[in-house]
Structure formats: C-alpha cells, structure tokens
Design an enzyme around this catalytic site. Structure first.
Site, PDB file in Angstrom:
ATOM      1  CB  ALA A  26      -0.824  -0.043   1.208  1.00 57.42           C
ATOM      2  CB  SER A  27       1.805   3.781  -1.176  1.00 54.28           C
ATOM      3  OG  SER A  27       3.103   2.740  -1.151  1.00 54.28           O
ATOM      4  CG  ASN A  28      -1.357   7.067   2.343  1.00 49.40           C
ATOM      5  OD1 ASN A  28      -2.577   6.741   1.763  1.00 49.40           O
ATOM      6  ND2 ASN A  28      -0.985   6.833   3.505  1.00 49.40           N
ATOM      7  CG  ASN A 314      -2.602   1.533  -2.067  1.00 46.12           C
ATOM      8  OD1 ASN A 314      -2.427   1.733  -1.060  1.00 46.12           O
ATOM      9  ND2 ASN A 314      -1.276   1.305  -2.839  1.00 46.12           N
TER      10      ASN A 314
END
Length: 642
Positions: A26-28, A314
């Site tokens: 995941a990531s922002n 995501n």
C-alpha cells in the site's frame, strides 16, 4: 448501480477475509499543484513497505552521474537506481495499483498425456527444464536438489500442493493443469525506466517516460514539478483483457472465459483472474499498437495531469480527483465507480478539509509549506473512529454513533453466548467511557486506540444487517458509506457483543488498554524500546502501521511489539525560489545491521517523534550537512526540520 452494489456469495466473502500477504502492499501519495500552493508543486510520498530487512527495503541514496543523473530518493536491493525520489525539477512516488497484471489459465490436458494440453483443436507440449541447486544442511554440508519445472505458451505451470482457501483446486491432475501468464515476464527495462523518470524535467516528461519505456511493474506513478503541474498515471505492462472476458456467463455457461465461483475466489485472494486456457479467444487480445503482443496499448492506460491536485492511496485510477473521475475505467485496470477503503477516503478528506481550512491545522486554507505535509502525515487520524464516534474530527452531519449504543445500554452488562468467552458477563461501561473520551487518533498519547482497533477488527455484522445506514454512493465516494447502524435489534446487539468480546480478550491477554498508545505499541532496537504511533489499514489510518499480528507474535501486557508493514522512505518535496527543498525520513532507519549506530536512529529521533529531517540536495546543502570526509558522508548527522 445495482450491479455495483450486488452482494458476493458467501464463499467469496469468506475468501476476502483471508489475509493473503501480497495484499498488504500500500501507499499514500499527494501531488498538489500551483492552484493550491501559489506556485511550485508539492509532493508527499508515503510508500508502505515491510519493516523486516529484505531486498525490497528502501535505502536513502543521492545518486549522481555527472551530466546524466542527479536524484535523491529511495532505492531497494532489486533495482540499482532510486525508485521514488526527486531531482531539481520533478518529484515522484508510487502506490501499489489494483490493475490485474497476471492471469491464470486453466489447461485441458490430453488424456493419458499429463504434459500435453489443448488450445482449440491444437495440441501442445509443455516445455520441461531441469534445475539443480546446492542446499546447505544443518551440519554444514551441501546436498544437491533437483527440480523439473514446466512451462507453456502462457507461462510457467503452477505446482500447487493443496487446495486454495475457499475450496478452489489448482492442483495439477490427470485432466487439468494451471499456467501463469504475467505481463511483466518479458520486461527487462526497469533500470532504463527509472533512469528516464529521474532525468525528467516536468511531469509531462515523466508521463512520456512511462509510455515510451513501459516497464513500471505494478504501481501507479504520482508526480509534481517545479512549475506546479501534477500527474497521476497507471502506465505499465497491462494484459489486454476486455471486460467481456472477465464476466461469468449467465449460469456459468460455456461461453464464459472465467471459471465461475472459482475465478471470483482467486481474484479476491490474489488479484488474478482465472481464464479458460483451452479456448483461443480467452487469451489476451492482440493489438498492433501494443508495446508487446497481448498487452494493452499505452493510449488506453489512464493518466491525468492537473494544476490543482491528484492523490492516490491504492484505489484504481478511476478516482484521482473528485472532478476528474473515470467511471468507465476498464475492469482489468480496477474498474470505475467502486467504493474507496477507509484509508483512501481519509486521504481525500484531509485534502478537502485542508483546502477549506477546516482541519484545525491552520485557518489559512491551502498547502503553504512542507510543514503542512508533515502535519497531515503525522496527524494520525483514524477514519473508522471519525465515522463511528462523534466529535473525533470535523466531520459534518454525523448521526448514529457507537457512544449512542453505549449510552443506551451501558448499565447493562453483556453476557456472551458464543465463542471463546461464552458464559462470561462483561461490563462494557468503562470501555464505553474510554472511547467517549478518546481523541480518535493513533498518537503516542492517545488513550483508547488499541481498544477501538481490536473492537473494529472483531466487528462482523450478521448477514443481511448493514454496517452503515447510508450506503455507498458512486457519486460521493469520499463521504459514503456513513452513519453507523445502531438500530435496536441485531445491529445494536452485535456492536455491544463485539465490544464485550474485545474487552474479554484484552483482559485475558492482560493488555491494559487504558494506557496511552506509547505504552502499547513499540519496536525494540538494540535493547531499547521505541514507542510507535500510527494505526492499521482496517481502521482507515492514513499513517498506516500494521503490527505483527497476535497469531504470529502474541499480544500481551506489552501490547504490539513489532511492526509488519508501515511507512518506509518518506519524502515531502517542493520548490522555493526555483530550488528544490525536501524533508523526509527512513522510518525503519538506514542500516539493517543491529550493531550500527544507524540501525534505529531515524526510527527513534524522527518517526517516533513525528519529525522529518532536511534532505540535502544542492552542493551547498550537502556541504552544510557534512560532518566528516567522504568516508563519513554515509553518517551525516540527522537534523530535524524547523
């Protein structure tokens, strides 16, 4: 819309609960343009990666090839060039994309010939390859082990030794085998891809680099530049599989390329469609404009440039900005009009409230400095809490809440009738009071976050009882669904029982959930305990930090004592007077050697303290940060940003 809201069957829902490890990526990413910064672009890159020392772990580097490349960023052990980072003109980051990059093909074998398969009327032989490797034994000796692997025109034959969760059989039998086709299989241009990105002077050049090299393997690209432009793109090797091939035929008829319920379960478990390999028309489509046979042409891959902002946490590229929706995005690319997760909703809500100045950070709306990015990153907001509990954030028009349930029956203890704690009577009034006074955040001094986290993990509404009264609206994905279902009856009883079971479980584990998070969430490095803020994906924390689960590392009096996945190389970048400025950290620190002084320095001095360090880029900045000769440059002293 009815199709979007259709319920999956019971087996698919159960399959979704399986915590398959590859789904943890995941990531922002925020890219804010000149409309809201007043000039240059501003980027927040927050990739989430495992904290265990693996080759995929990021390392901070400043890579310079005179006249060719000058990039500061995060590099891992797989590709010898920064994968996320910035140069003097451009800053970029990546987030894991839901695009389906592989397909499993079900092969129909020729009777009596388990290594021969049919495609239409033609028969084909699998290709065998023998491999030998030396394996180290416990006594120090080496033993040669051999394996024979098989491949097909689709790709490698899978050799699954047991049933897939959900009862799906992918085992190689006398009649059926399974092969994996991967869009990245023949991609050998990874270094060239990130070299071209690192050389870009604008987001337009970043987009051109993505489309001309086509080697981004599984991630979106979010970027901004010193001119105030932003980019969100999902450009990389993608199977050319139209929607019709991913839809089951009515009744699961032979006209369908997918394999009914089995295909749904595999798709939910590992994000891979299961297609019929015996029919030529079920293979990936050919298009003369594609970079390689079977891939989707670049022109059909999503990319958007804007001067206000784009963001991604995501979700598919259908929603990069509320006014730039792509509701018709192809299913292979994640589809359009689909619900956002709690974390994805919070990511956009934070931007929305920052632009209106209603987030409590500053009365002046907009993104005025990198300090804004630091505050958003380490605000430690929890979306589930903001939806389920009143007064935890500036969320308008809140109705039903968990505290209403507590108030209606707090005086009545709950007698549990099933599960591990059946027969126990639990007084939930103290827990209710704790949640009422909790700040709704996952900060070090927050009291109540562990109780809420474990409660929300345990909460499962009965079939037919919705969790939210206001259902998902594709026209308002940031603010829906909402309004916790506290209706008297099954909904209210479920909420009270879930809270009672959580209290019983934490009491059994001797977890004092009335203590601040700093006392209940930590890592230990060099014998020193370092408190950790942040919260898990399932509660919708923007600052995602997933502890090692109790099934692996028991949850006890010390709380969560190791991190599985969380922030990694984090960067906030902008330009002032045309010069790049950057703050950042390496959340798990730079060195994997426990004896190194840099094994936990950034973890303690920066991440745990919710601070970012200046990332020196210009020669003047590097000189100012240097504390020794060239041999000591890797040991630059950390300096917090003002």
């Amino acid at each position: 819309q009815a199709a979007r809201r259709a319920r999956l069957d019971r087996e698919v829902v159960l399959a979704q609960l399986n915590p398959y490890p590859t789904r943890g990526g995941a990531s922002n990413a925020y890219a804010i343009g000149r409309d809201h910064t007043g000039g240059a672009g501003m980027l927040l890159g927050n990739p989430h990666y495992p904290w265990a020392p693996l080759t995929t772990q990021f390392y901070q580097v400043h890579m310079t090839v005179p006249g060719k490349l000058d990039v500061f960023g995060g590099m891992n052990g797989d590709v010898p060039i920064p994968l996320v980072g910035f140069n003097k003109d451009v800053a970029w980051t990546h987030t894991v994309s839901p695009t389906l990059r592989q397909s499993i093909f079900e092969l129909s074998l020729v009777p009596g010939a388990p290594t021969r398969y049919r495609i239409g009327a033609e028969e084909h032989d699998m290709v065998a390859k023998d491999l030998s490797i030396q394996v180290l034994q416990a006594d120090g000796s080496l033993v040669t082990e051999q394996r024979r692997l098989y491949s097909t025109q689709f790709g490698a034959v899978l050799q699954v030794n047991s049933l897939v969760p959900g009862g799906v059989n992918l085992q190689w039998t006398a009649t059926t085998a399974y092969a994996l086709r991967d869009a990245n299989r023949d991609s050998v241009r990874l270094v060239e891809q990130w070299l071209r990105i690192g050389q870009a002077e604008s987001v337009a050049q970043v987009e051109h680099a993505l489309g001309s090299v086509m080697a981004i393997p599984f991630v979106h690209t979010v970027a901004t530049d010193r001119h105030g432009n932003t980019l969100m793109a999902d450009i990389g090797p993608t199977p050319n599989v139209p929607a019709a091939k991913l839809q089951p035929a009515p009744g699961g008829g032979a006209a369908s390329c997918v394999k009914g319920r089995s295909s749904q379960i595999i798709l939910q478990l590992v994000n891979i469609p299961l297609l019929d390999g015996s029919r030529p028309e079920c293979n990936w489509d050919l298009d003369a404009a594609a970079p390689r046979p079977g891939l989707m042409p670049v022109a059909r891959l999503p990319a958007i440039q804007r001067s206000d902002y784009v963001a991604n946490s995501n979700q598919s590229a259908w929603f990069a900005h509320p006014q730039a929706r792509n509701d018709s995005l192809e299913p292979i690319l994640g589809g359009g009009g689909t619900p956002l997760t709690l974390r994805q909703r919070l990511a956009f809500l934070q931007i929305e409230q920052r632009l209106s100045g209603t987030d409590g950070l500053s009365m002046a709306p907009g993104f005025n400095s990198l300090e804004t990015m630091r505050q958003l990153m380490f605000g430690n907001r929890v979306m589930a809490a903001e939806l389920a509990l009143p007064g935890k954030a500036p969320l308008a028009n809140m109705s039903n809440s968990l505290t209403d349930v507590c108030a209606s029956g707090a005086a009545d203890p709950v007698t549990l009738t099933s599960g591990s704690f059946a027969g126990q009577t639990i007084d939930i009034a103290p827990a209710c009071q704790l949640l009422t006074h909790w700040d709704g955040r996952a900060k070090l001094d927050s009291v109540g976050s562990v109780l809420f986290r474990e409660f929300w993990r345990r909460l499962r509404m009965p079939v037919g009882t919705p969790l939210w009264l206001h259902e998902f609206d594709p026209l308002d994905p940031v603010h829906t669904p909402r309004d916790l279902n506290t209706t008297p009856g099954p909904a209210r009883d479920t909420l009270r029982h879930a809270l009672a079971e959580t209290v019983a479980d934490l009491n059994t584990r001797q977890v004092d959930y009335t203590r601040p998070l700093a006392a209940l969430q930590s890592v230990t490095r060099g014998g020193k305990r370092i408190p950790m803020h942040g919260d898990d994906e399932h509660v919708g924390a923007f600052n995602k930090l997933t502890p090692v689960q109790p099934s692996v590392l028991p949850l006890g009096p010390s709380g969560y004592t190791e991190v599985l996945v969380g922030a990694s190389y984090l960067q906030a970048v902008t330009w002032v007077g045309g010069q790049v400025q950057a703050l950042g950290l390496q959340a798990y620190s730079q060195s994997t050697n426990p004896a190194s002084p840099h094994h936990a320095d950034q973890t303690e001095a920066l991440y745990s303290a919710s601070q970012l360090a200046r990332l020196p880029f210009s020669e003047a900045e590097i000189t100012a940060e240097q504390i020794g000769g060239l041999e000591k440059l890797a040991s630059r002293q950390l300096r917090r940003a003002p």
